[in-house]
Design an enzyme around this catalytic site. Structure first.
Site, short mmCIF file in Angstrom:
data_model
loop_
_atom_site.label_atom_id
_atom_site.label_comp_id
_atom_site.label_asym_id
_atom_site.label_seq_id
_atom_site.Cartn_x
_atom_site.Cartn_y
_atom_site.Cartn_z
N LYS A 157 -4.45 6.59 -10.43
CA LYS A 157 -4.38 7.39 -11.65
C LYS A 157 -5.62 8.28 -11.75
O LYS A 157 -6.72 7.82 -12.07
CB LYS A 157 -4.26 6.51 -12.89
CG LYS A 157 -3.87 7.34 -14.11
CD LYS A 157 -3.21 6.51 -15.17
CE LYS A 157 -2.43 7.42 -16.11
NZ LYS A 157 -1.88 6.70 -17.25
N TRP A 202 -0.62 10.58 -12.03
CA TRP A 202 -0.41 9.63 -10.94
C TRP A 202 -0.42 10.31 -9.58
O TRP A 202 0.17 11.37 -9.42
CB TRP A 202 0.92 8.91 -11.11
CG TRP A 202 1.00 8.03 -12.31
CD1 TRP A 202 1.77 8.23 -13.42
CD2 TRP A 202 0.28 6.81 -12.53
NE1 TRP A 202 1.57 7.21 -14.31
CE2 TRP A 202 0.65 6.31 -13.80
CE3 TRP A 202 -0.65 6.08 -11.78
CZ2 TRP A 202 0.15 5.14 -14.34
CZ3 TRP A 202 -1.16 4.90 -12.32
CH2 TRP A 202 -0.76 4.45 -13.57
N THR A 208 7.05 -15.83 -1.59
CA THR A 208 6.67 -14.40 -1.56
C THR A 208 5.30 -14.31 -0.88
O THR A 208 4.58 -15.29 -0.77
CB THR A 208 6.55 -13.83 -2.98
OG1 THR A 208 5.53 -14.58 -3.67
CG2 THR A 208 7.85 -13.95 -3.74
N GLU A 253 12.53 -11.66 -3.02
CA GLU A 253 13.37 -12.04 -4.16
C GLU A 253 14.79 -11.50 -4.05
O GLU A 253 15.66 -11.87 -4.85
CB GLU A 253 12.76 -11.49 -5.46
CG GLU A 253 11.51 -12.19 -5.93
CD GLU A 253 10.23 -11.60 -5.33
OE1 GLU A 253 10.30 -11.00 -4.23
OE2 GLU A 253 9.17 -11.72 -5.95
P1 AMP Z 1 8.25 -8.77 0.66
O1 AMP Z 1 8.65 -9.59 -0.50
O2 AMP Z 1 7.06 -9.29 1.40
O3 AMP Z 1 9.39 -8.51 1.57
O4 AMP Z 1 7.76 -7.35 0.12
C1 AMP Z 1 8.58 -6.54 -0.69
C2 AMP Z 1 7.90 -5.24 -0.97
O5 AMP Z 1 7.81 -4.45 0.21
C3 AMP Z 1 8.70 -4.36 -1.93
O6 AMP Z 1 8.47 -4.73 -3.27
C4 AMP Z 1 8.14 -2.98 -1.60
O7 AMP Z 1 6.90 -2.74 -2.25
C5 AMP Z 1 7.90 -3.05 -0.12
N1 AMP Z 1 9.04 -2.43 0.59
C6 AMP Z 1 10.05 -3.05 1.19
N2 AMP Z 1 10.88 -2.16 1.78
C7 AMP Z 1 10.38 -0.93 1.54
C8 AMP Z 1 10.79 0.40 1.87
N3 AMP Z 1 11.86 0.65 2.61
N4 AMP Z 1 10.02 1.43 1.43
C9 AMP Z 1 8.91 1.20 0.69
N5 AMP Z 1 8.47 -0.04 0.37
C10 AMP Z 1 9.19 -1.10 0.77
#
Ligand code: AMP
Length: 531
Positions: free
Chosen positions: A430, A435, A184, A327
């Site tokens: 917040k 929020w 991650t 994940e």
């Molecule tokens: P990663 O593990 O680096 O791919 O990041 C995942 C995170 O990216 C998610 O938990 C979201 O916070 C953000 N994310 C992914 N796709 C979207 C989307 N279409 N809209 C808003 N946030 C997104």
């Protein structure tokens, strides 16, 4: 009583057989430092089978991790096939990470061998002695001029393939065996390993083919701009193989001009990237020939609606919003417009397209709505979703007692099952006990015609607890005035959402996967406070 159906594994070798037998004539195009290289799928698979035998020559044990530092390239695709199908685990590494993070990840994964594009060697070689478990470095000559270290651990990719006399037959794997590993981005702590199985990879690829999802088919020319180290390029290479699509790989040629030129030249029909990439191309859209595009997917962080509308206006195609995370393989939801909701008017349907959409078949999502507001943490479950983490830090708190993944995103689900992301839990502001969604505020700021990018973070406030601070980058050649931005926001958001503090910056710092780095912005804000 059990069903009487054949129990054959859903494995990477099956994907490989299919593309070889049915689509051997289709093409894989790679941009390299030295120019474009074109191969057929048949050649790619034949080389992957030789590569599998080469992994035996290197005496890489079953299940061992094979690390890659590579651009999106044909050789990287060969590794995507050879490593899992020979019973090892492909560990794609993000070459934009800092040295300390790389050392942590390679050590945690205990990588046995690293495959490195020659042009990326300078990022890797200085750390080689810190990577305690790495025995060999295989250099993939991508035309880079970087000097090769004279060291017995180093061997050339083509030289290694040349040593193979017989291609290796695929290993027998259980579909639940590990196939690949990706860490991650570690925005909330140390990066954690997500270990995909053969089964999850195949199911995810199948899910992407669905007509209400990415609908990838034999007619497509797929160009994954999303890096192959970022969640298997969102699963696109495997989906392209299953469907029999052509694949166009941009290699290191990641400027907006190069990407647009390549899309036009190869009549690309499908592409996917994070918002930063689509935003970079947007000013050039007037001159680009993008008539071949049928779908462009945007995800990985909040998708600004103004950006999608601008693509629609200038290139005739909106961004298709998709949500996912490392994940989750990653794609869990995908927005859709044309096939559903004839009952809604055009505006309402356009609004639905701007959301991340409903879940793909087999993926399930729910909102942990603890306070009955309809807003809460997004949780996900399904055969393509992680059940735990690999490595020293398993992070149990990411899973609910009934086994769902806690995503750390806050969202809502509407009556059609469409997801909306309100924020990351830790990015919400917040203010006075209420929020403020940083995502919604950024979206409205970015709707201003003179704004290129905007990121909102919370800053401490004596009276309200927290207030939003907007960091805004002007569009090229434009200037911005903070009062003008506040006037623009009036009527678009609640008056108490409007930030008192607006910083005009030359750029928003980005993470190694091209997302806004709110951690870096918070550090910047903390630094300014101290002064
Ligand atoms: P990663 O593990 O680096 O791919 O990041 C995942 C995170 O990216 C998610 O938990 C979201 O916070 C953000 N994310 C992914 N796709 C979207 C989307 N279409 N809209 C808003 N946030 C997104």
């Amino acid at each position: 009583m059990q069903g009487l159906m054949q129990d054959r594994p859903l494995d990477v070798a099956a994907v490989m057989r299919r593309v070889e037998q049915l689509f051997g004539h289709k093409r894989v195009v790679t941009a390299t430092v030295g120019g474009e290289v074109v191969a057929t799928w048949q050649q790619v698979v034949a080389r992957a089978r030789r590569l599998a035998a080469a992994l035996d020559l290197l005496e890489i044990p079953p299940q061992a991790r094979v690390g890659t530092f590579g651009w999106n390239s044909q050789r990287h695709v060969e590794l995507y096939l050879a490593v899992p199908s020979s019973g090892r685990v492909l560990h794609t590494l993000n070459h934009r990470l800092y040295a300390e993070e790389l050392v942590h990840i390679v050590t945690d994964a205990a990588d046995d061998v690293l495959f490195v594009d020659r042009s990326l060697l300078p990022r890797v070689w200085p750390l080689i002695d810190d990577f305690g478990t790495v025995r060999r470095v295989v250099v993939m000559d991508d035309g880079g001029a970087e000097e090769l270290p004279s060291d017995p651990r180093v061997v050339g990719y083509e030289e290694l393939l040349g040593r193979v006399t017989e291609p290796a037959p695929p290993a027998v794997v259980d579909e639940r065996d590990a196939a690949s590993l990706c860490y991650t981005s570690g925005t909330t702590g140390r990066p954690k390993g997500v270990l995909y199985s053969h089964r999850s990879i195949v199911l995810h690829a199948l899910m992407l083919l669905g007509v209400d999802n990415f609908a990838i088919s034999e007619r497509d020319v797929v160009m994954p701009i999303v890096p192959m180290f970022h969640v298997n390029a969102w699963g696109l290479p495997y989906a392209a193989m299953l469907a029999g699509a052509d694949l166009v790989l941009p290699g290191p040629a990641m400027t907006p001009e190069a990407l647009l030129g390549r899309m036009a030249r190869h009549r690309v029909t499908f592409s996917a990237a994070v918002p930063t990439i689509w935003r970079g191309m947007e000013p050039l859209l007037g001159d680009a020939d993008l008539a071949s595009l049928r779908m462009i997917v945007c995800g990985g962080s909040a998708v600004p609606d103004a950006l999608s509308r601008s693509w629609q206006e200038k290139a005739g195609i909106p961004l298709t919003n998709a949500w996912g995370m490392t994940e989750t393989s990653p794609v869990v939801t995908c927005s859709r417009l044309a096939t559903a909701h004839d009952d809604l008017d055009a505006d309402a349907r356009r609004t639905l397209l701007g959301t991340p959409g409903p879940p793909l078949p087999l993926a399930e999502i729910r909102i942990a709505d603890d306070d009955g507001t309809g807003i809460g943490e997004l949780q996900a479950a399904g055969p393509t979703i992680a059940a735990g983490y690999f490595g020293a830090d398993p992070g149990k708190s990411s899973f609910t007692p009934d086994g769902w993944l806690r995503t750390g995103d806050v969202g809502t689900l509407d009556q059609y099952g469409y997801l909306r992301i309100v924020d990351r839990t830790k990015d919400l502001v917040k203010s006075g006990g209420e929020w403020i969604s940083s995502v919604a505020l950024e979206n409205e700021i970015m709707a201003h015609p003179d704004v290129h990018e905007a990121a909102v973070i919370a800053v401490a406030d004596d009276r309200w607890g927290e207030r939003p601070l907007a960091c805004v980058v002007p569009a090229p050649g434009r200037t911005l005035d903070d009062q003008d931005l506040r006037d623009h926001l009036a009527g678009r958001v609640a008056s108490w959402w409007i930030p008192e503090q607006i910083w005009i910056l030359p750029e928003i710092p980005k993470t190694a996967t091209g997302k806004f780095s709110k951690t870096a912005l918070r550090a910047l804000a903390a630094g300014r406070d101290e002064r």
